[in-house]
Write an enzyme that holds these catalytic residues in place. Structure first.
Site, mmCIF file in Angstrom:
data_model
loop_
_atom_site.group_PDB
_atom_site.id
_atom_site.type_symbol
_atom_site.label_atom_id
_atom_site.label_comp_id
_atom_site.label_asym_id
_atom_site.label_seq_id
_atom_site.Cartn_x
_atom_site.Cartn_y
_atom_site.Cartn_z
ATOM 1 N N LYS A 13 0.859 -1.186 0.000
ATOM 2 C CA LYS A 13 0.000 0.000 0.000
ATOM 3 C C LYS A 13 0.888 1.226 0.000
ATOM 4 O O LYS A 13 2.017 1.184 0.490
ATOM 5 C CB LYS A 13 -0.892 0.027 1.248
ATOM 6 C CG LYS A 13 -2.125 0.890 1.084
ATOM 7 C CD LYS A 13 -3.201 0.161 0.308
ATOM 8 C CE LYS A 13 -4.468 0.971 0.180
ATOM 9 N NZ LYS A 13 -5.573 0.157 -0.350
HETATM 10 P P1 NAD Z 1 -13.081 7.814 -2.647
HETATM 11 O O1 NAD Z 1 -12.081 8.836 -2.260
HETATM 12 O O2 NAD Z 1 -13.447 7.664 -4.082
HETATM 13 O O3 NAD Z 1 -14.450 8.033 -1.824
HETATM 14 C C1 NAD Z 1 -14.479 8.118 -0.432
HETATM 15 C C2 NAD Z 1 -15.893 8.527 -0.017
HETATM 16 O O4 NAD Z 1 -15.978 8.514 1.408
HETATM 17 C C3 NAD Z 1 -16.289 9.931 -0.448
HETATM 18 O O5 NAD Z 1 -17.672 9.952 -0.781
HETATM 19 C C4 NAD Z 1 -16.069 10.755 0.817
HETATM 20 O O6 NAD Z 1 -16.863 11.928 0.859
HETATM 21 C C5 NAD Z 1 -16.508 9.762 1.867
HETATM 22 N N1 NAD Z 1 -15.969 10.030 3.191
HETATM 23 C C6 NAD Z 1 -14.720 10.414 3.536
HETATM 24 N N2 NAD Z 1 -14.629 10.589 4.859
HETATM 25 C C7 NAD Z 1 -15.857 10.293 5.364
HETATM 26 C C8 NAD Z 1 -16.410 10.273 6.664
HETATM 27 N N3 NAD Z 1 -15.667 10.598 7.735
HETATM 28 N N4 NAD Z 1 -17.710 9.917 6.819
HETATM 29 C C9 NAD Z 1 -18.471 9.583 5.749
HETATM 30 N N5 NAD Z 1 -18.003 9.584 4.491
HETATM 31 C C10 NAD Z 1 -16.722 9.942 4.314
HETATM 32 O O7 NAD Z 1 -12.512 6.427 -2.067
HETATM 33 P P2 NAD Z 1 -12.896 4.968 -2.535
HETATM 34 O O8 NAD Z 1 -11.914 4.520 -3.551
HETATM 35 O O9 NAD Z 1 -14.362 4.885 -2.802
HETATM 36 O O10 NAD Z 1 -12.523 4.153 -1.209
HETATM 37 C C11 NAD Z 1 -13.423 4.047 -0.110
HETATM 38 C C12 NAD Z 1 -12.962 2.913 0.779
HETATM 39 O O11 NAD Z 1 -12.924 1.700 0.031
HETATM 40 C C13 NAD Z 1 -11.550 3.066 1.353
HETATM 41 O O12 NAD Z 1 -11.499 2.445 2.612
HETATM 42 C C14 NAD Z 1 -10.692 2.265 0.372
HETATM 43 O O13 NAD Z 1 -9.468 1.840 0.949
HETATM 44 C C15 NAD Z 1 -11.631 1.114 0.104
HETATM 45 N N6 NAD Z 1 -11.359 0.380 -1.122
HETATM 46 C C16 NAD Z 1 -11.334 1.015 -2.317
HETATM 47 C C17 NAD Z 1 -11.115 0.261 -3.474
HETATM 48 C C18 NAD Z 1 -11.159 0.873 -4.837
HETATM 49 O O14 NAD Z 1 -11.151 0.114 -5.821
HETATM 50 N N7 NAD Z 1 -11.254 2.194 -4.971
HETATM 51 C C19 NAD Z 1 -10.894 -1.126 -3.395
HETATM 52 C C20 NAD Z 1 -10.943 -1.732 -2.135
HETATM 53 C C21 NAD Z 1 -11.185 -0.967 -1.010
#
Ligand code: NAD
Length: 438
Positions: free
Chosen positions: A128
């Site tokens: 990561k």
């Molecule tokens: P992103 O940046 O696209 O979206 C994050 C979302 O969470 C946004 O809508 C933001 O406003 C919201 N957010 C942030 N802080 C917040 C809070 N305190 N309370 C409520 N909402 C909040 O990120 P993403 O890629 O969608 O990732 C989200 C999660 O999924 C992370 O934990 C990431 O590690 C995990 N993840 C992502 C992927 C991927 O393919 N993008 C794969 C596996 C896991």
């Protein structure tokens, strides 16, 4: 890589989840990750040396990332890359841009990637990266310079055969294009397989943008099937409306579930009759948030977690379901879209309430599965069709869920402990077969 068979009889007698030694109060993602690993190690009966091998990252790098801002001022950020384990193959894991990123958070996320890749049986280890920056405060040109500088600083550690990045919070396919370009220019030729989650025009894979979310829906459907509940009968609340949460909400709705609430960091919106996804997407595209959507009523993030829904999908940040918030959860299933949304205390509270938690290392693995497909396609320079990718993703997710669920039932474990046992055992088995050098 072929699947390592699960231990028929674990080295130590398998303890039901309820008898696993209570872990110390978890207060950070790394505490949570360590406590989850300790539970799996205790089920598997490994000794302290094996535990340390599994708990300790193989390589870490901390770099300074100076940025010349558009107005000429210079600011400095801290960047990290951690390869938690590279025994089953190259490191694989996202790149996160968020203000709170630190080395411990990246260590936790890298460790979860190791187990996740092993659970869905990909030939990868776990890695990561992150930069402590709030991307919303910087222009696109500034983010490009940050990305290129970060990439050049960690260049000795990454590569298509050593460590492959993908988007995570605060980064996207454009970020991956800059990483790929910086890496390729410095190597002197184009190397698409150094990143996944690229734009299609640069060798990205069809289906990658929605893969994590599609995977979440596949494992939810599988969990519901075990309880005899059709997806079309359930209500769903999704926290986080970014790359993962927004597509998850849309796919749930397209498969007949009623998505009654969504939220982002600014707040949430609720409509018990179901949110109109097309209109909600247009609203977010126009305003940058779900807040103010006129197709529902406002609600807070805490209220969303406590909604009386069937399925709750935390898809935003770590640690939102702690001992206190977990006690308010009324959903029957929590499907973890985010990494580490439930603390160890939260997990115990949810288990005591009879909530089934489909853990992050399984539930959100769809992204890395299609990242793997993208890497395979890039290495072969031969691209697959969207239906081929969708079928293979569904098959991987459903079969990984089956492995986890079967072990959980057989050994009286929670889905999280069963998933961790599978991921940890496959990794430890690779250590054992390779032997210890020298
Ligand atoms: P992103 O940046 O696209 O979206 C994050 C979302 O969470 C946004 O809508 C933001 O406003 C919201 N957010 C942030 N802080 C917040 C809070 N305190 N309370 C409520 N909402 C909040 O990120 P993403 O890629 O969608 O990732 C989200 C999660 O999924 C992370 O934990 C990431 O590690 C995990 N993840 C992502 C992927 C991927 O393919 N993008 C794969 C596996 C896991």
């Amino acid at each position: 890589m072929t699947s390592t068979p699960l231990p028929d009889t674990p080295a130590a007698p398998a303890a039901p989840a309820s008898t696993i030694e209570p872990a110390p109060r978890a207060s950070s993602p790394l505490d949570t990750a360590h406590s989850q690993l300790a539970s799996a190690v205790s089920v598997l009966g490994y000794d302290e040396g094996q535990h340390q091998m599994l708990a300790t990252p193989r390589r870490e790098i901390h770099v300074a990332v100076p940025l010349r801002r558009d107005d000429g001022e210079t600011v400095l950020f801290h960047g990290f890359r951690v390869q938690h384990n590279i025994t089953r193959g190259p490191g694989k894991g996202g790149l996160r841009y968020a203000p709170g990123v630190d080395i411990d958070e990246v260590r936790a996320l890298a460790m979860w990637m190791t187990w996740k890749c092993a659970i869905v049986d990909l030939p990868y280890g776990g890695a990561k990266g992150g930069v402590a920056i709030d991307p919303r405060d910087y222009s696109t040109a500034e983010l490009e310079r940050v990305t290129r500088r970060y990439t050049s600083e960690i260049m000795p550690m990454i590569g298509p055969d050593t460590d492959i990045m993908a988007p995570d919070m605060g980064t996207d396919e454009h970020t991956m294009a800059w990483v790929m370009d910086t890496y390729s220019v410095n190597r002197g030729y184009t190397i698409p397989a150094v990143v996944t989650g690229k734009p299609l025009a640069l060798g990205g894979s069809r289906g990658r943008g929605t893969a994590t979310s599609a995977g979440i829906v596949h494992v939810t459907a599988a969990a519901l099937r075990e309880a005899g509940v059709p997806l079309s009968d359930v209500t769903v609340a999704v926290q986080g409306f970014g790359k993962v949460g927004s597509h998850a909400a849309a796919i749930f709705a397209s498969r007949g579930a009623t998505v009654v609430a969504v939220s982002d960091q600014y707040g949430g919106v609720r409509n018990d009759a179901g949110l109109a996804m097309d209109r909600l997407y247009s609203h977010v595209a126009a305003t940058g948030s779900v807040v103010g959507f006129d197709g529902g009523d406002p609600l807070s993030n805490d209220e969303l977690l406590a909604l009386d829904v069937d399925v709750l999908v935390p898809a935003a940040v770590e640690g939102v379901l702690d001992g206190t918030t977990a006690a308010t959860v009324r959903a029957r299933w929590v499907v973890e879209g985010a990494n580490g949304p439930t603390t160890t205390d939260g997990d115990r509270v949810l288990a005591a309430q009879g909530v089934t938690v489909v853990p992050d290392v399984l539930a959100n693995a769809g992204g890395v599965v299609v990242s793997y497909f993208e890497w395979v396609q890039a290495n072969q320079t031969y691209w697959w069709s969207e239906p081929e990718i969708a079928d293979r993703l569904e098959h991987r997710m459903t079969s990984a869920f089956g492995d986890v669920s079967t072990l959980a039932t057989r050994e009286g474990l929670s889905l999280r402990d069963a998933a961790l046992v599978i991921g940890v055992q496959r990794t430890a088995e690779a250590h054992r077969i390779r032997g210890l050098y020298p």
